[in-house]
Design a protein around this motif. Structure first.
Motif, PDB file in Angstrom:
ATOM      1  N   TRP E  51      19.189  98.429  43.460  1.00 54.74           N
ATOM      2  CA  TRP E  51      19.172  97.156  44.177  1.00 54.74           C
ATOM      3  C   TRP E  51      19.973  97.268  45.466  1.00 54.74           C
ATOM      4  O   TRP E  51      20.907  98.030  45.564  1.00 54.74           O
ATOM      5  CB  TRP E  51      19.749  96.026  43.306  1.00 54.74           C
ATOM      6  N   GLU E  52      19.563  96.486  46.445  1.00 62.69           N
ATOM      7  CA  GLU E  52      20.257  96.412  47.734  1.00 62.69           C
ATOM      8  C   GLU E  52      20.434  97.801  48.342  1.00 62.69           C
ATOM      9  O   GLU E  52      21.541  98.259  48.634  1.00 62.69           O
ATOM     10  CB  GLU E  52      21.615  95.718  47.573  1.00 62.69           C
ATOM     11  N   ALA E  53      19.308  98.504  48.510  1.00 67.22           N
ATOM     12  CA  ALA E  53      19.311  99.850  49.060  1.00 67.22           C
ATOM     13  C   ALA E  53      19.581  99.799  50.572  1.00 67.22           C
ATOM     14  O   ALA E  53      19.055  98.929  51.265  1.00 67.22           O
ATOM     15  CB  ALA E  53      17.971 100.514  48.796  1.00 67.22           C
ATOM     16  N   THR E  54      20.357 100.748  51.055  1.00 68.96           N
ATOM     17  CA  THR E  54      20.584 100.843  52.509  1.00 68.96           C
ATOM     18  C   THR E  54      19.456 101.645  53.143  1.00 68.96           C
ATOM     19  O   THR E  54      18.768 102.405  52.455  1.00 68.96           O
ATOM     20  CB  THR E  54      21.914 101.563  52.803  1.00 68.96           C
ATOM     21  N   PRO E  55      19.268 101.507  54.465  1.00 62.36           N
ATOM     22  CA  PRO E  55      18.249 102.329  55.141  1.00 62.36           C
ATOM     23  C   PRO E  55      18.498 103.810  54.902  1.00 62.36           C
ATOM     24  O   PRO E  55      17.566 104.597  54.772  1.00 62.36           O
ATOM     25  CB  PRO E  55      18.430 101.957  56.621  1.00 62.36           C
TER      26      PRO E  55
END
Lengths: 315, 315, 315, 315, 315, 315
Positions: E51-55
């Protein structure tokens, strides 16, 4: 709006005008309300989401509104989706017009009408000619604006007439290649076969099914109208029953809505030409969106097939 | 003609009057001409052969003739067949009448009409009542004489009205058990659902399919008539479309000739009652011919099933 | 709890008692745990969500609990959903009772039993009567409380007996209209045809499938029981095999679970009456929830059809 | 009778003994009576005709008689037919025996029984072993003499046991290749799966369907018997339901008579082995009759396929 | 990595190495990006979410990467899912190897090859032997590493050869039980029937469909190759056509991809053995994961059935 | 032979030359041998019977003989049949020629070849052009003489080329109406799609199925040949696979023999054009034989439909 929504890719930023085709409110899995839209312009459609919508948003952004939108094109379940950053209703000063946001046939209404008139003019059988002319006269406005279907093929303004004219063009060539075929009967069948759609569907630009559309369908509605027109014109001849049969049987088999299969050569040919033009329309529109070497999305009415565009196909 | 052909067994000798339902000439495998008949009286039918027919025989013994026949009841391909010894046309002095040789419903025409009239009288919805009454008025004579089908069920004179009245009887009980059901709509649907048969079939006593029967079928013909009658009566209300839907959907599914499945409770119930009465009619007539402990012949429209009559079934 | 959950609309606020029919834990797409419930009272059911559930919530709010709930009725995927604000287990002081939250047949158990007893009493064939009476005796309690199915039709407490009694009512009328039909056999078939469900399903109020239900199904289970009861009663007569056939064939065709199609008139009629009553029950319950001029939700076992309630239908 | 009827070719003269499997009287298209026979000996069957049969012939030459026949082998509708010149009933002095004219399994009854007994002996699960042993005990005589079917495969005396033993042989190898498979369950399923046939069919040598065969079929009959035997042996364990499921599901799908599809690995394997052995039996028997380079006649239960015998197949 | 992912239960904590089989980016319903993975090791696979992966995460964690993961095993839609807490790419110092994370057949490549070689060696028909040997020679490497399918059965490294060898084992036993069967032809058919998969699929460890796989499929590709090899070996004999037929027909019927049904005994047997081995492989692998008394998940290619593991099944 | 057999009516006397297409010996139901013939000339075919045939007749009048016949046209099972009075083999002095008795395409071979050559010449894609040209070169003679099928449509000498040329004509018009379509690919597909028939069928004038026709069929045979020709021409490009797909998919769906459905626009169009031309050919030939106001015989490959010729259709 230089280019239309159809030309945007995943990753692009969007900042232009769109038309709300459908709007519905949902509750996100974090418990907050959001709005789901289907937005469109004359080139195509896109799903869109406005997260954390206010009650005011829900009131304002409803089906039929023109809006100014900014956002990002992201990917959702293998399809592009517009994630909305800002949106507002169109103002008079924006200088945009609802009619510019509707997909239309690539041919003008006048041209389509001309070709139909010409075909009727060429007919030599007076019974077929008079019935056909009368039916066109009664439904001319709708025939020239209605789509051929709510979805799947020719699903745009004037799609019905566009479909009829394409079929007439095929028919002209086929009757020249196969002189045994009765051209008058084939022309009459093509022109009237789908006119029942103007009673099955509610309107031209955002059609839904009417009650008689749902309970009876366009085929029996048209069978009924042919008889009524014939009675009005005091025509009591085999052409009436035969033309009713052309309409009744044009879906080809009971499971597809024709309680009688085609039992006349021209009825069988009408069914074949209808299928051929509808399928080419669907394939062409899907292949337009992919590059050589790619497969299209799955086309539901073509048995969920994805079509391949060969790399050697320069078109 | 004390007892009818129905009561003869293999091995019996026959000497009485029969009606020629169909006649056809063949060439036997010894190269000689013969005549094949389907002969009938009011109790049933039998295949018959006249071997070594003369050209004169071929001329004289044609469909529609009443004849005096002698011969033996033999077995051919598991069915009885009458092997003709002598035959001659009926003479005035024989004192027999064509109308005595036709199978009729077990209820009189007048009684059937009374029951239909009563049901129309009970209706409270004026639109449904007026349309139904008008349709009956226009087709009363045929409705009271036509069969419900060329074969399979209620295939006898007045069979159509007999079928309608049986269905009305079931409907009366069902609407009393299930008060939610709209009785007027169900009655109207039952009374008109098969009237299209009077245009689909050529006549009451030896019916074949008409051209509009073959090309359109009784369902679209009736859908069309309901609209016409409503227009004549200046009724433009939802009842018209709904009654058309009752007729359109009464075969239950597209593969059986209803391009729309029943989408109204009373339409679904009409379909169920139609099926139930038709099946009971077929089963009863087949079981009548066998003894307890035996199976009937295969009933084609009941998926080729043979039905068993239990030994403890005294009826 | 003045009115039941069935009567709430989208947008309403809810504050009353409900029963947890099913509960399951999920992970929201923000990574947080939540609880999904199916909640019910005697009038109907509703999906519900408790967002951001604590581990304690998961422990407490399980299937079978009675709870006090507040929340909003929102729309989710075209269906109402209860978004829970607060919830707590019911306390003794609340004065509510689990048995009040279960849907029941609209007729009392005693009345249903009376009607079944009466039908058995009317039978004249002693073999059929004794077998039927014995089977009822062995399963009376379950017969009077089990539903007719887990879902689809008569899926409420006493649904099985309610279905049987409705069918007996139709059968009484049909045997009076068609005197050829063997009433004893039809009554016996109706009474026992679905008793196998009391072994196929686990219990009356929240039934699931048992192992023998999954591996064998209610039809072979009942075929087996009929033989066993007949052996116990020392009945060795054709009635046994015929009654087994009634049960075996009552689903009508192999694809629907009857390895033999009905081969006896009364078996065919049992199948038709079963279908008719089940379909009316489904349609009636769905139409009750919509206004004239509307379509019901899609009914899965009726081929996904939505049914229309005519505007002229005042009921 | 040096060689059997199976070895005669079109054009041969026949002069030997045969058994009348079926006899029926017909009327030729020249109006004269004739007799149609199906005649057989231990090697095969042939259709035969006696033209211009006397009433006496009809009395004498009935099903079950042994006869002395002379005639010619001719071709009729692509099949050999015996055109009878003379025939008479067998006399004591002919020294022939009805039992010599019946096709039997290529393995002796004793050997078949031995192999079945051995398989039961190998079982380690006492419940499965006891139920299986008891069922065999109750039906041993019929199991060893009945055919596996009226036609199609293993349709000869002892065909049922022959089929069971072939399947046990495959099962032995499969359980050694796939040790996960429960051998006891598979053996038990194979041994009992078709025993219901001894109630479905009337007798071993010229079987027809019994009433309970027609109304219930061998599968429910066997499901019922397993429960009864288990009750008698006071076994109330999951093995009973599971073995009933093996029998219930062994035809593989509802359309083929199994209201439940196989839901246990060994049930699926039983279905596969049953199909494999039945198909090999049919193909082998058909291929035996053709030369390399030829196709067999069409095999009805194998979807009307004709099988090719390769020219390089020396067997 | 002491135990594999297959052995983890809901509620467990995970801290070990996995291989990214597929990775895709999504937008959560709160509008934030996340990553969905299918992660695997040699024992099995698991869905996972970050969840809430960074670029940056999106760039780094792509298909084909080996990663170190920590997280919790939670339940999502009735299946286990790994909710990732931390993850990082594998470093050299971790001492793990991509080849350790791939599921392989339970038998070594060398052993599989040996058994195939042995079967070819046993053949006596030189044409079949030479064609088979040549085809194996041309594709040996792929045959020994490719899976038998992308999913469903034998979908692991060396699955194709494993399937072939299992089938050869069944064939050896069947030809010994049924000596009429042509063993050479059956062996040749088994060995080559699926080799077309090495052109239909892109590679051995994470296969997708090639263009010629999608447009032609493995069956016509193999039919074509057999002819080519025969031409190269200058074999022009019936064996070529017959072996092509074995391949063409091995799916059993047109709807399953065989435009000709099996028309040779050994082709029918090949189809049966193929189905039997594939089904056992699927059932065994699914049953391995459940306890006695439980049902497996639904197996899609086995008509969505769930299989039951009896409680008395100790294996 | 002024007029052909096609023009004779029931009741006519015949006295002219015919060709024996098939001959078979039967035994009449009076026990006497007879000969059944299918006789033909260039206009059509007729069943014929020679009753009481001598052994000499059987020897002399075999398939492939030209004969002089006298007899009567009678009716047998609703079809005309020639009852032979006298017949003798043709003598040199009769001056008739076998080639005059064979039905041929209504267009000359040279003209057909010209049109095919022209289409190949118009192609711009060198790979498609070279493969197509080479395939035509290898099979030119058979392509120009074979029928398109053994029965149903274009079942006459040069029928294959006639069908190809009709389809090319439709394709020329369609590619001009729908410029998106790749004309080269469509032309190539049309020209080669059925060439496999020259291996599936045994010869041009009285074709039967070859062994490879029965075991493989014309589609895989052609798929194989395209690859071979491409290899010979050293073309290794996507055009090869795509052209193979055109052939593989041209029957439209698996149940009709195409294991892959059309997945390329031009493949779908090829299928539609093939169906349209084949159906027109069948309907035209059947309608030619009936008068306005009549129905044709039932056309088997058109779902057993009888087609109606309207009375207002003067052609």
């Amino acid at each position: 709006m230089k280019r239309g929504i159809f030309h945007y890719q995943i990753g692009d930023t969007f900042d232009s005008f769109l038309f709300i085709k459908t709007a519905s409110k949902g509750v996100a899995s974090n418990g907050k309300p959001f709005l789901s839209f289907l937005l469109k312009d004359a080139t195509g459609e896109i799903d869109a989401k406005l997260w954390e919508a206010t009650p005011e948003d829900v009131d304002v952004f409803q089906q039929g509104e023109l809006i100014k939108v900014t956002g990002d094109i992201v990917q959702f379940r293998n399809r592009p989706q517009l994630k909305i950053h800002t949106l507002r209703p169109v103002q008079q000063t924006d200088g945009v017009n609802a009619s510019d946001f509707v997909e239309k046939a690539p041919v003008e209404k006048e041209t389509l009408m001309e070709r139909i008139t010409e075909a009727i003019f060429e007919m030599e059988n007076p019974n077929l000619q008079r019935i056909t002319r009368q039916l066109i006269k009664q439904h001319q406005e709708e025939l020239l604006t209605y789509p051929a279907a709510v979805r799947n093929h020719h699903e745009y303004v004037s799609g019905l007439a566009h479909h009829v004219v394409s079929m007439l063009n095929i028919a002209r060539e086929m009757t020249s290649l196969y002189p045994e075929v009765n051209r008058d009967l084939l022309y009459a069948g093509i022109i009237v076969h789908d006119i029942g759609k103007v009673r099955e569907l509610s309107n031209a630009s955002s059609p839904s099914y009417t009650l008689e559309g749902k309970l009876l369908g366009h085929i029996p509605l048209m069978v009924e109208e042919i008889r009524k027109v014939a009675d009005d014109l005091q025509i009591d001849a085999e052409e009436v029953t035969v033309l009713q049969h052309m309409v009744l049987s044009h879906h080809g088999k009971p499971e597809w809505g024709s309680s009688k299969r085609p039992l006349i050569r021209e009825a069988e040919l009408l069914h074949q030409i209808d299928m051929m033009d509808a399928r080419l329309n669907m394939m062409n529109r899907a292949l337009e969106r992919v590059q050589p070497g790619q497969f299209t999305e799955k086309l539901f009415p073509l048995e969920q097939r994805s079509f391949y565009k060969p790399t050697f196909d320069e078109k």
